[in-house]
Structures are given as C-alpha cells and as structure tokens.
Design a protein around this motif. Sequence first.
Motif, PDB file in Angstrom:
ATOM      1  N   SER A  87      -9.694   4.263 -11.238  1.00  0.00           N
ATOM      2  CA  SER A  87      -9.002   4.046  -9.964  1.00  0.00           C
ATOM      3  C   SER A  87     -10.026   3.897  -8.858  1.00  0.00           C
ATOM      4  O   SER A  87     -11.076   4.530  -8.871  1.00  0.00           O
ATOM      5  CB  SER A  87      -8.046   5.198  -9.633  1.00  0.00           C
ATOM      6  N   THR A  88      -9.704   3.010  -7.916  1.00  0.00           N
ATOM      7  CA  THR A  88     -10.479   2.915  -6.691  1.00  0.00           C
ATOM      8  C   THR A  88      -9.499   2.788  -5.543  1.00  0.00           C
ATOM      9  O   THR A  88      -8.289   2.884  -5.728  1.00  0.00           O
ATOM     10  CB  THR A  88     -11.496   1.763  -6.739  1.00  0.00           C
ATOM     11  N   LYS A  89     -10.021   2.582  -4.344  1.00  0.00           N
ATOM     12  CA  LYS A  89      -9.171   2.696  -3.168  1.00  0.00           C
ATOM     13  C   LYS A  89      -9.332   1.497  -2.243  1.00  0.00           C
ATOM     14  O   LYS A  89     -10.327   0.776  -2.305  1.00  0.00           O
ATOM     15  CB  LYS A  89      -9.488   4.008  -2.445  1.00  0.00           C
ATOM     16  N   VAL A  90      -8.330   1.309  -1.406  1.00  0.00           N
ATOM     17  CA  VAL A  90      -8.337   0.237  -0.413  1.00  0.00           C
ATOM     18  C   VAL A  90      -8.077   0.858   0.958  1.00  0.00           C
ATOM     19  O   VAL A  90      -7.541   1.956   1.067  1.00  0.00           O
ATOM     20  CB  VAL A  90      -7.272  -0.831  -0.727  1.00  0.00           C
ATOM     21  N   ASP A 120      -8.813  -1.307   7.378  1.00  0.00           N
ATOM     22  CA  ASP A 120      -7.982  -2.510   7.266  1.00  0.00           C
ATOM     23  C   ASP A 120      -6.955  -2.285   6.165  1.00  0.00           C
ATOM     24  O   ASP A 120      -7.297  -2.266   4.986  1.00  0.00           O
ATOM     25  CB  ASP A 120      -8.852  -3.729   6.950  1.00  0.00           C
ATOM     26  N   TYR A 121      -5.709  -2.093   6.566  1.00  0.00           N
ATOM     27  CA  TYR A 121      -4.626  -1.860   5.610  1.00  0.00           C
ATOM     28  C   TYR A 121      -3.693  -3.064   5.530  1.00  0.00           C
ATOM     29  O   TYR A 121      -2.567  -2.952   5.064  1.00  0.00           O
ATOM     30  CB  TYR A 121      -3.842  -0.602   6.001  1.00  0.00           C
ATOM     31  N   SER A 122      -4.186  -4.215   5.972  1.00  0.00           N
ATOM     32  CA  SER A 122      -3.389  -5.437   5.915  1.00  0.00           C
ATOM     33  C   SER A 122      -3.408  -6.026   4.513  1.00  0.00           C
ATOM     34  O   SER A 122      -4.204  -5.625   3.652  1.00  0.00           O
ATOM     35  CB  SER A 122      -3.944  -6.471   6.901  1.00  0.00           C
ATOM     36  N   ARG A 123      -2.533  -6.994   4.286  1.00  0.00           N
ATOM     37  CA  ARG A 123      -2.513  -7.668   2.988  1.00  0.00           C
ATOM     38  C   ARG A 123      -3.859  -8.304   2.691  1.00  0.00           C
ATOM     39  O   ARG A 123      -4.419  -8.131   1.603  1.00  0.00           O
ATOM     40  CB  ARG A 123      -1.412  -8.728   2.963  1.00  0.00           C
ATOM     41  N   ASP A 124      -4.406  -9.057   3.655  1.00  0.00           N
ATOM     42  CA  ASP A 124      -5.690  -9.726   3.432  1.00  0.00           C
ATOM     43  C   ASP A 124      -6.802  -8.705   3.216  1.00  0.00           C
ATOM     44  O   ASP A 124      -7.699  -8.918   2.384  1.00  0.00           O
ATOM     45  CB  ASP A 124      -6.031 -10.630   4.622  1.00  0.00           C
ATOM     46  N   GLY A 125      -6.753  -7.608   3.956  1.00  0.00           N
ATOM     47  CA  GLY A 125      -7.764  -6.582   3.781  1.00  0.00           C
ATOM     48  C   GLY A 125      -7.723  -5.964   2.395  1.00  0.00           C
ATOM     49  O   GLY A 125      -8.762  -5.697   1.785  1.00  0.00           O
ATOM     50  N   VAL A 126      -6.521  -5.745   1.877  1.00  0.00           N
ATOM     51  CA  VAL A 126      -6.374  -5.187   0.533  1.00  0.00           C
ATOM     52  C   VAL A 126      -6.904  -6.157  -0.513  1.00  0.00           C
ATOM     53  O   VAL A 126      -7.644  -5.769  -1.436  1.00  0.00           O
ATOM     54  CB  VAL A 126      -4.901  -4.836   0.254  1.00  0.00           C
ATOM     55  N   LEU A 127      -6.538  -7.423  -0.395  1.00  0.00           N
ATOM     56  CA  LEU A 127      -7.000  -8.408  -1.369  1.00  0.00           C
ATOM     57  C   LEU A 127      -8.525  -8.510  -1.358  1.00  0.00           C
ATOM     58  O   LEU A 127      -9.163  -8.578  -2.415  1.00  0.00           O
ATOM     59  CB  LEU A 127      -6.376  -9.770  -1.072  1.00  0.00           C
ATOM     60  N   GLY A 160       1.714  -3.916   4.953  1.00  0.00           N
ATOM     61  CA  GLY A 160       0.645  -4.752   4.435  1.00  0.00           C
ATOM     62  C   GLY A 160       0.116  -4.315   3.094  1.00  0.00           C
ATOM     63  O   GLY A 160       0.201  -5.042   2.099  1.00  0.00           O
ATOM     64  N   ALA A 161      -0.420  -3.094   3.026  1.00  0.00           N
ATOM     65  CA  ALA A 161      -1.122  -2.656   1.819  1.00  0.00           C
ATOM     66  C   ALA A 161      -0.207  -2.516   0.616  1.00  0.00           C
ATOM     67  O   ALA A 161      -0.508  -3.041  -0.471  1.00  0.00           O
ATOM     68  CB  ALA A 161      -1.837  -1.329   2.092  1.00  0.00           C
ATOM     69  N   PHE A 162       0.902  -1.831   0.780  1.00  0.00           N
ATOM     70  CA  PHE A 162       1.749  -1.582  -0.386  1.00  0.00           C
ATOM     71  C   PHE A 162       2.373  -2.858  -0.956  1.00  0.00           C
ATOM     72  O   PHE A 162       2.370  -3.052  -2.181  1.00  0.00           O
ATOM     73  CB  PHE A 162       2.812  -0.537  -0.056  1.00  0.00           C
ATOM     74  N   PRO A 163       2.915  -3.762  -0.142  1.00  0.00           N
ATOM     75  CA  PRO A 163       3.404  -5.025  -0.720  1.00  0.00           C
ATOM     76  C   PRO A 163       2.306  -5.823  -1.416  1.00  0.00           C
ATOM     77  O   PRO A 163       2.541  -6.441  -2.457  1.00  0.00           O
ATOM     78  CB  PRO A 163       3.959  -5.771   0.493  1.00  0.00           C
ATOM     79  N   ALA A 164       1.087  -5.793  -0.863  1.00  0.00           N
ATOM     80  CA  ALA A 164      -0.018  -6.516  -1.499  1.00  0.00           C
ATOM     81  C   ALA A 164      -0.344  -5.903  -2.856  1.00  0.00           C
ATOM     82  O   ALA A 164      -0.582  -6.633  -3.846  1.00  0.00           O
ATOM     83  CB  ALA A 164      -1.248  -6.487  -0.594  1.00  0.00           C
ATOM     84  N   LEU A 165      -0.358  -4.590  -2.938  1.00  0.00           N
ATOM     85  CA  LEU A 165      -0.646  -3.934  -4.213  1.00  0.00           C
ATOM     86  C   LEU A 165       0.463  -4.189  -5.229  1.00  0.00           C
ATOM     87  O   LEU A 165       0.201  -4.314  -6.429  1.00  0.00           O
ATOM     88  CB  LEU A 165      -0.848  -2.436  -3.989  1.00  0.00           C
ATOM     89  N   SER A 166       1.696  -4.276  -4.750  1.00  0.00           N
ATOM     90  CA  SER A 166       2.799  -4.606  -5.656  1.00  0.00           C
ATOM     91  C   SER A 166       2.606  -5.991  -6.251  1.00  0.00           C
ATOM     92  O   SER A 166       2.833  -6.217  -7.451  1.00  0.00           O
ATOM     93  CB  SER A 166       4.130  -4.516  -4.906  1.00  0.00           C
TER      94      SER A 166
END
Length: 347
Positions: A87-90, A120-127, A160-166
Amino acid sequence: MSPPVSAPESAAIGRGGLAAPPVAYGAAALGNLYQALGEEEWPEIVPAAWASGVRYFDVAPHYGLGLAERRLGESLRALPRDEVVVSTKVGRLLVPQDAAGRTDIDNLFDVPADHRRVRDYSRDGVLRSIEESLRRLGLDRIDIALVHDPDGHEREALEGAFPALSELRDQGVIRSFGAGMNQSAMPTRFVRETDGDVMMIAGRWTLLDQSAADDLLPAAHERDVTVLAAAVFNSGILATDAPGQGSTFDYGPADRSVVDRAQAIARVAHRHGRTLPELAAQYPLTHPAVGAVVMGGASAEQVARNSGLVARPVGDDVWGELRERGLISQEVGPARQAVGLEGHPVR
C-alpha cells in the motif's frame, strides 16, 4: 538475504481479494525517519520482515520525499510479487526544488530537501501521485491506495480523490482503497460516504487510546471495511516493557496519568507472564473489523522483534482483567479469530 519462508495463514484485507497475516511493516524508517540508515542497514530490513512472516508493506511518498518508496521497491524485487501486499498513499505530490544544502529533518526525515510536498487531493493529483509511486516502487500495480491525512481537505477528497481511486480500482491499477489518518471521525464518514474498503487509523485504537471504538470500528464492521491499526505503541510509551517518566505519547512527553495507566497495564501483563509490547501489538486485533497491525522498525532486529509480538496469543483472562480494572474498553463484540505469525490464534 534469508531464504523465503512459507507465508503464515492470512486474513482478508479489503474486498478486493487481498489477504495478509496480521502484522504489516510500516516503511517510514526506510525514508530515514529521525535518522539516516546506512547503506549496510536498510537493505536488511525488508528481508528480515519477510523471514518473520510479514507479507504486507505500507509506504508513502511523504516518507523521506520518495526515498522509502524507492528502497521498498528495490527490496521487493527479490520477493514473489503475488505473495506481497503493497500500500502507498496519495495526497502529497513531490515537487523538485533546490535543496541548497538543507535537509528535510523539520519534517522528521533525514534526507536532502530536494523536493517539497504539495497537498493535492484532486483527481489529477491522485492520478499523478499513483503514476509517480509506481515509478519509484518499480511496480506495475499498487494493491492498496490510501488518501493520506486529508484533514482540512475532506470535501476535496470526497469529490476528487475517492472517485479517482474508484476508477483506478475498476481499471485494475489498484485493488483496494481508503484513507490513512490520525483521527477516527473523518475516516468514519469516508466509510459511510464512499465505497472504499480499507481504512488505516494511527494511534486511535490502542491500549491507551480506544476512541476509534466509538465510531470507526463499528461503522467499518457494519460496512465490511477492513481497519488497519497503526501506531499501536502510541509513538513509544507502549514499545517498552517498563514505561516511565520521559516516555513519549502521541509524539510528545507522556503525562503522568498516561504513564501510570501504561504501568498498570504492564503489571497485569507481567502477572500473566506477558509483556506490555505483546499486549500493545495484539489488543487492536481483538476487534473483528481489524485486519492487521502496522508496525515499523529501523533495523532487521527491530522488525523481527515486532513481528514476533503476535506469535504467542494473549488469552481472554488477560483482556478480562484489564476490562475489570477499567484499563481497556469493555467488550466490543465477538473478536475475529486472528492468526499469529506462527499460526496460533490471537484473541
């Protein structure tokens, strides 16, 4: 390195088909937490964890400005990937900067300050974060991705973050996701408002702080979310069998009342032929929502010692006496049958 050993019996971690024994290695020390590890020291840590039965390794870009991820990835290349959970983190992007001779010790890591952390907890930041972690780790997938310390960024994480991880889970880039925090209230909301299936809680489900029993643990158990209990020694006071003045609790000096309580728990442990660190490592596993405890270690010896703390099961007589004396919370429901690293049941 020591030859690989057969993995001990494992328990489910999340709903993505992952499983691991009840002790995970938290790899912050690989990022030179508090002090630099020598080139002859750090390569021995992951092999020692593996030889002790550890199969789950947790890391983050935050740890040593990426150094921990690089070192963990290098160490994992000698191990069978399908038998390891990573596991790692965003939430913290690493942006290059001129170190100008400075170190990152103000953030507790003894590494050159050649990057700065940008929340950065946005979608782009997570990706972007996942892509960079994959590169540093040298892996083609991450098993579990955790939103790291989104205190003050709850809405951004939810939108942002959770939908991107999904999305990444649907694509097979990750297997499970959730959050990793030092509080229990916000992860409880994440359990209820997202489809994350793993939550890491640091320091809030321990012998000395059982606050997660009021919110996160029952919510996670109800929703079939796995809780990973980290910081089970509360930053040091429970790591020694004889806590005293000068002990640290939650990264600061322990109050007299906290020391007194730790000493009282230790006395109960000693009467039953156990140690305070054994109780500290095993107590979180008494709740059915908890899948593993996450412990660190800055040397092969420390890692082997920590891994062995769950080998001898602590009996209900010990927990019962601690409850009777008001030293731990009352019964929290039927504890799952956790499995120690030597195949013994841990209650």
